[in-house]
Design a protein around this motif. Structure first.
Motif, PDB file in Angstrom:
ATOM      1  N   HIS A  46      -9.192  72.177 -14.324  1.00  0.00           N
ATOM      2  CA  HIS A  46      -8.660  71.197 -12.902  1.00  0.00           C
ATOM      3  C   HIS A  46      -9.310  70.604 -11.870  1.00  0.00           C
ATOM      4  CE1 HIS A  46      -6.094  71.793  -9.751  1.00  0.00           C
ATOM      5  NE2 HIS A  46      -6.818  71.591  -8.737  1.00  0.00           N
ATOM      6  N   ALA A  47     -10.846  70.208 -11.552  1.00  0.00           N
ATOM      7  CA  ALA A  47     -11.326  70.237 -11.288  1.00  0.00           C
ATOM      8  C   ALA A  47     -11.538  68.499 -12.129  1.00  0.00           C
ATOM      9  CB  ALA A  47     -12.685  70.139 -11.379  1.00  0.00           C
ATOM     10  N   ARG A  48     -11.575  68.639 -13.222  1.00  0.00           N
ATOM     11  CA  ARG A  48     -11.250  67.441 -14.233  1.00  0.00           C
ATOM     12  C   ARG A  48     -10.588  66.645 -13.954  1.00  0.00           C
ATOM     13  NH1 ARG A  48     -12.813  69.302 -19.235  1.00  0.00           N
ATOM     14  NH2 ARG A  48     -14.729  69.455 -18.658  1.00  0.00           N
ATOM     15  N   HIS A  49      -9.318  67.203 -14.226  1.00  0.00           N
ATOM     16  CA  HIS A  49      -8.283  66.252 -14.050  1.00  0.00           C
ATOM     17  C   HIS A  49      -8.002  66.158 -12.484  1.00  0.00           C
ATOM     18  CE1 HIS A  49      -3.257  65.466 -13.907  1.00  0.00           C
ATOM     19  NE2 HIS A  49      -3.748  66.158 -12.839  1.00  0.00           N
ATOM     20  N   ARG A  50      -8.190  66.200 -11.595  1.00  0.00           N
ATOM     21  CA  ARG A  50      -8.503  65.740  -9.835  1.00  0.00           C
ATOM     22  C   ARG A  50      -8.997  65.109  -9.937  1.00  0.00           C
ATOM     23  NH1 ARG A  50      -6.339  68.553  -5.440  1.00  0.00           N
ATOM     24  NH2 ARG A  50      -8.250  67.401  -4.656  1.00  0.00           N
ATOM     25  N   ALA A  51     -10.131  65.192 -10.539  1.00  0.00           N
ATOM     26  CA  ALA A  51     -11.577  63.633 -10.743  1.00  0.00           C
ATOM     27  C   ALA A  51     -10.635  62.866 -11.531  1.00  0.00           C
ATOM     28  CB  ALA A  51     -12.819  64.563 -11.120  1.00  0.00           C
ATOM     29  N   ASP A  52      -9.882  62.660 -12.407  1.00  0.00           N
ATOM     30  CA  ASP A  52      -9.183  61.766 -12.501  1.00  0.00           C
ATOM     31  C   ASP A  52      -7.814  61.266 -12.232  1.00  0.00           C
ATOM     32  OD1 ASP A  52     -11.225  62.049 -14.859  1.00  0.00           O
ATOM     33  OD2 ASP A  52     -10.016  63.637 -16.155  1.00  0.00           O
ATOM     34  N   GLN A  53      -7.680  61.878 -11.130  1.00  0.00           N
ATOM     35  CA  GLN A  53      -6.710  61.305 -10.721  1.00  0.00           C
ATOM     36  C   GLN A  53      -7.048  60.511  -9.414  1.00  0.00           C
ATOM     37  OE1 GLN A  53      -4.440  65.077  -9.728  1.00  0.00           O
ATOM     38  NE2 GLN A  53      -2.319  64.330 -10.911  1.00  0.00           N
ATOM     39  N   LEU A  54      -8.066  60.996  -9.314  1.00  0.00           N
ATOM     40  CA  LEU A  54      -8.707  59.805  -8.252  1.00  0.00           C
ATOM     41  C   LEU A  54      -9.494  59.221  -8.338  1.00  0.00           C
ATOM     42  CD1 LEU A  54      -9.509  59.893  -5.437  1.00  0.00           C
ATOM     43  CD2 LEU A  54     -11.421  61.276  -5.550  1.00  0.00           C
ATOM     44  N   ARG A  55      -9.666  59.059  -9.437  1.00  0.00           N
ATOM     45  CA  ARG A  55     -10.521  57.826  -9.969  1.00  0.00           C
ATOM     46  C   ARG A  55      -9.631  56.436 -10.128  1.00  0.00           C
ATOM     47  NH1 ARG A  55     -12.706  59.749 -14.363  1.00  0.00           N
ATOM     48  NH2 ARG A  55     -10.894  59.160 -15.428  1.00  0.00           N
ATOM     49  N   ASP A  56      -8.133  57.277 -10.656  1.00  0.00           N
ATOM     50  CA  ASP A  56      -7.429  56.570 -11.119  1.00  0.00           C
ATOM     51  C   ASP A  56      -6.660  55.980  -9.754  1.00  0.00           C
ATOM     52  OD1 ASP A  56      -7.676  56.862 -13.914  1.00  0.00           O
ATOM     53  OD2 ASP A  56      -5.891  58.300 -14.059  1.00  0.00           O
ATOM     54  N   ILE A  57      -6.195  56.844  -8.793  1.00  0.00           N
ATOM     55  CA  ILE A  57      -5.924  55.598  -7.088  1.00  0.00           C
ATOM     56  C   ILE A  57      -6.998  55.111  -6.632  1.00  0.00           C
ATOM     57  CG2 ILE A  57      -5.414  56.756  -5.319  1.00  0.00           C
ATOM     58  CD1 ILE A  57      -4.709  59.541  -6.215  1.00  0.00           C
ATOM     59  N   ARG A  58      -8.205  55.524  -6.919  1.00  0.00           N
ATOM     60  CA  ARG A  58      -9.522  54.046  -6.520  1.00  0.00           C
ATOM     61  C   ARG A  58      -9.394  53.339  -7.281  1.00  0.00           C
ATOM     62  NH1 ARG A  58     -14.675  55.487  -6.279  1.00  0.00           N
ATOM     63  NH2 ARG A  58     -14.232  54.424  -4.121  1.00  0.00           N
ATOM     64  N   HIS A  59      -9.079  53.522  -8.313  1.00  0.00           N
ATOM     65  CA  HIS A  59      -9.165  51.851  -9.316  1.00  0.00           C
ATOM     66  C   HIS A  59      -7.135  51.065  -8.446  1.00  0.00           C
ATOM     67  CE1 HIS A  59      -8.153  49.518 -13.124  1.00  0.00           C
ATOM     68  NE2 HIS A  59      -9.360  49.897 -13.015  1.00  0.00           N
ATOM     69  N   GLN A  60      -6.282  51.965  -8.694  1.00  0.00           N
ATOM     70  CA  GLN A  60      -5.211  50.976  -8.273  1.00  0.00           C
ATOM     71  C   GLN A  60      -5.379  50.820  -7.048  1.00  0.00           C
ATOM     72  OE1 GLN A  60      -2.526  50.310 -10.664  1.00  0.00           O
ATOM     73  NE2 GLN A  60      -2.039  48.998  -8.687  1.00  0.00           N
ATOM     74  N   LEU A  61      -6.336  51.629  -6.458  1.00  0.00           N
ATOM     75  CA  LEU A  61      -5.944  50.876  -4.219  1.00  0.00           C
ATOM     76  C   LEU A  61      -7.001  49.268  -4.687  1.00  0.00           C
ATOM     77  CD1 LEU A  61      -6.372  50.996  -1.500  1.00  0.00           C
ATOM     78  CD2 LEU A  61      -8.184  52.206  -1.868  1.00  0.00           C
ATOM     79  N   PHE A  62      -8.082  49.692  -5.327  1.00  0.00           N
ATOM     80  CA  PHE A  62      -9.505  48.248  -6.005  1.00  0.00           C
ATOM     81  C   PHE A  62      -7.787  47.228  -6.251  1.00  0.00           C
ATOM     82  CE2 PHE A  62     -12.779  52.215  -5.865  1.00  0.00           C
ATOM     83  CZ  PHE A  62     -13.070  51.404  -4.447  1.00  0.00           C
ATOM     84  N   LEU A 121      -8.610  56.346   3.677  1.00  0.00           N
ATOM     85  CA  LEU A 121      -8.810  57.543   2.369  1.00  0.00           C
ATOM     86  C   LEU A 121      -9.335  58.233   1.629  1.00  0.00           C
ATOM     87  CD1 LEU A 121      -4.501  58.493   3.015  1.00  0.00           C
ATOM     88  CD2 LEU A 121      -6.455  59.835   3.780  1.00  0.00           C
ATOM     89  N   TYR A 122      -9.798  56.738   0.968  1.00  0.00           N
ATOM     90  CA  TYR A 122     -10.231  56.615  -0.887  1.00  0.00           C
ATOM     91  C   TYR A 122     -11.964  55.465  -0.481  1.00  0.00           C
ATOM     92  CZ  TYR A 122      -5.956  58.762  -1.628  1.00  0.00           C
ATOM     93  OH  TYR A 122      -4.827  59.747  -1.824  1.00  0.00           O
ATOM     94  N   THR A 123     -12.091  55.406   0.734  1.00  0.00           N
ATOM     95  CA  THR A 123     -12.973  53.964  -0.128  1.00  0.00           C
ATOM     96  C   THR A 123     -14.294  54.893   0.501  1.00  0.00           C
ATOM     97  OG1 THR A 123     -12.385  52.687   1.518  1.00  0.00           O
ATOM     98  CG2 THR A 123     -11.736  51.856  -0.665  1.00  0.00           C
ATOM     99  N   THR A 124     -15.692  54.116   0.632  1.00  0.00           N
ATOM    100  CA  THR A 124     -16.810  54.293   1.096  1.00  0.00           C
ATOM    101  C   THR A 124     -16.439  53.460   2.736  1.00  0.00           C
ATOM    102  OG1 THR A 124     -17.391  52.213   0.365  1.00  0.00           O
ATOM    103  CG2 THR A 124     -17.908  54.480  -0.653  1.00  0.00           C
ATOM    104  N   PRO A 125     -17.479  54.196   3.505  1.00  0.00           N
ATOM    105  CA  PRO A 125     -17.102  53.844   4.694  1.00  0.00           C
ATOM    106  C   PRO A 125     -18.044  51.765   5.059  1.00  0.00           C
ATOM    107  CG  PRO A 125     -18.508  55.095   5.399  1.00  0.00           C
ATOM    108  CD  PRO A 125     -18.210  55.269   3.850  1.00  0.00           C
ATOM    109  N   VAL A 126     -18.599  51.281   4.015  1.00  0.00           N
ATOM    110  CA  VAL A 126     -18.670  49.928   4.188  1.00  0.00           C
ATOM    111  C   VAL A 126     -17.785  49.593   3.391  1.00  0.00           C
ATOM    112  CG1 VAL A 126     -20.641  48.721   2.568  1.00  0.00           C
ATOM    113  CG2 VAL A 126     -21.282  50.107   3.570  1.00  0.00           C
TER     114      VAL A 126
END
Length: 243
Positions: free
Chosen positions: A47-63, A106-111
């Protein structure tokens, strides 16, 4: 020698069977519990790996969406530099920048957030100049802004944003850097950007815009440190109101 009564033999046999059965039952119960615990642990890891993969995909699409927004802005800035500016020349974006801003927060660093804010501010200055009619026309009907620093500042912010996106895509989320290190890394990445077909800002202007963004981050970090809050905010209150 007195012979052992039959009932004593029977009790001994029953006792041995009972003890053996209890040990067998306890062993089976322990084995089942250990198996369940392993399965739960594996489920949690999956579940943690699935959530991490989802977050990575969301952030990638955002970028990707952010990069496309920056490219749209770059084309528009070049049109302004070439004297082809009109109020109706605003690029049509696939995702509205306010929607992007919400996801950025929501999904990026302060910088990354602060550099994005810098770009939005620079873009807004150009919008305001156009909406207030602060541009002139030449004999051919082409227009240019009276404030000649608006577009170069926006181009510098766009270059910083592109560099920040590249660093975010290639970076290690677990790595912790100081603001000084992050600023130096960002400026180095700007210098390493591929040659752009549009007019690029001077290194001095890029450094100036970058310093302004990091000054806001340092001010926010200092303000929250005084209040004894353990984590620094991405944006201060004034920044969020402007978004």
């Amino acid at each position: 020698m007195t012979p052992t009564p039959w009932w004593a033999t029977l009790l001994t046999a029953l006792g041995g069977s009972l003890v053996g059965g209890l040990f067998t039952f306890a062993g089976a119960a322990w084995s089942q519990r250990a198996t369940r615990e392993r399965e739960l642990t594996m489920d949690e890891l999956r579940h943690a790996r699935h959530r991490a993969d989802q977050l990575r995909d969301i952030r990638h699409q955002l970028f990707v969406d952010m990069a496309e927004h920056v490219e749209d802005r770059q084309v528009w800035y070049e049109n302004i530099n070439a004297g082809r500016n009109r109020a109706a020349d605003l690029a049509t974006l696939g995702v509205h920048r306010n929607q992007l801003t919400g996801r950025v927060k929501l999904y990026t660093t302060p910088v990354v957030q602060q550099v994005w804010l810098t770009l939005i501010r620079a873009d807004g200055v150009i919008d305001d100049e156009i909406n207030m009619g602060h541009y002139h026309h030449d004999q051919s009907g082409d227009a240019g802004l009276y404030d000649e620093r608006c577009v170069p500042r926006a181009q510098a912010a766009a270059a910083l944003m592109t560099a920040a996106i590249r660093l975010a895509l290639a970076g290690d989320d677990a790595q912790t850097l100081t603001l000084d290190d992050e600023e130096a890394l960002l400026l180095a990445e700007v210098r390493a950007l591929p040659a752009h077909p549009y007019l690029t800002p001077t290194p001095e202007l890029v450094s100036e815009i970058c310093s302004e963004a990091f000054a806001r981050l340092r001010a926010a970090e200092t303000r929250w440190a005084i209040d004894d809050v353990p984590q620094r905010p991405a944006l201060d209150i004034d920044d969020e109101e402007q978004l």
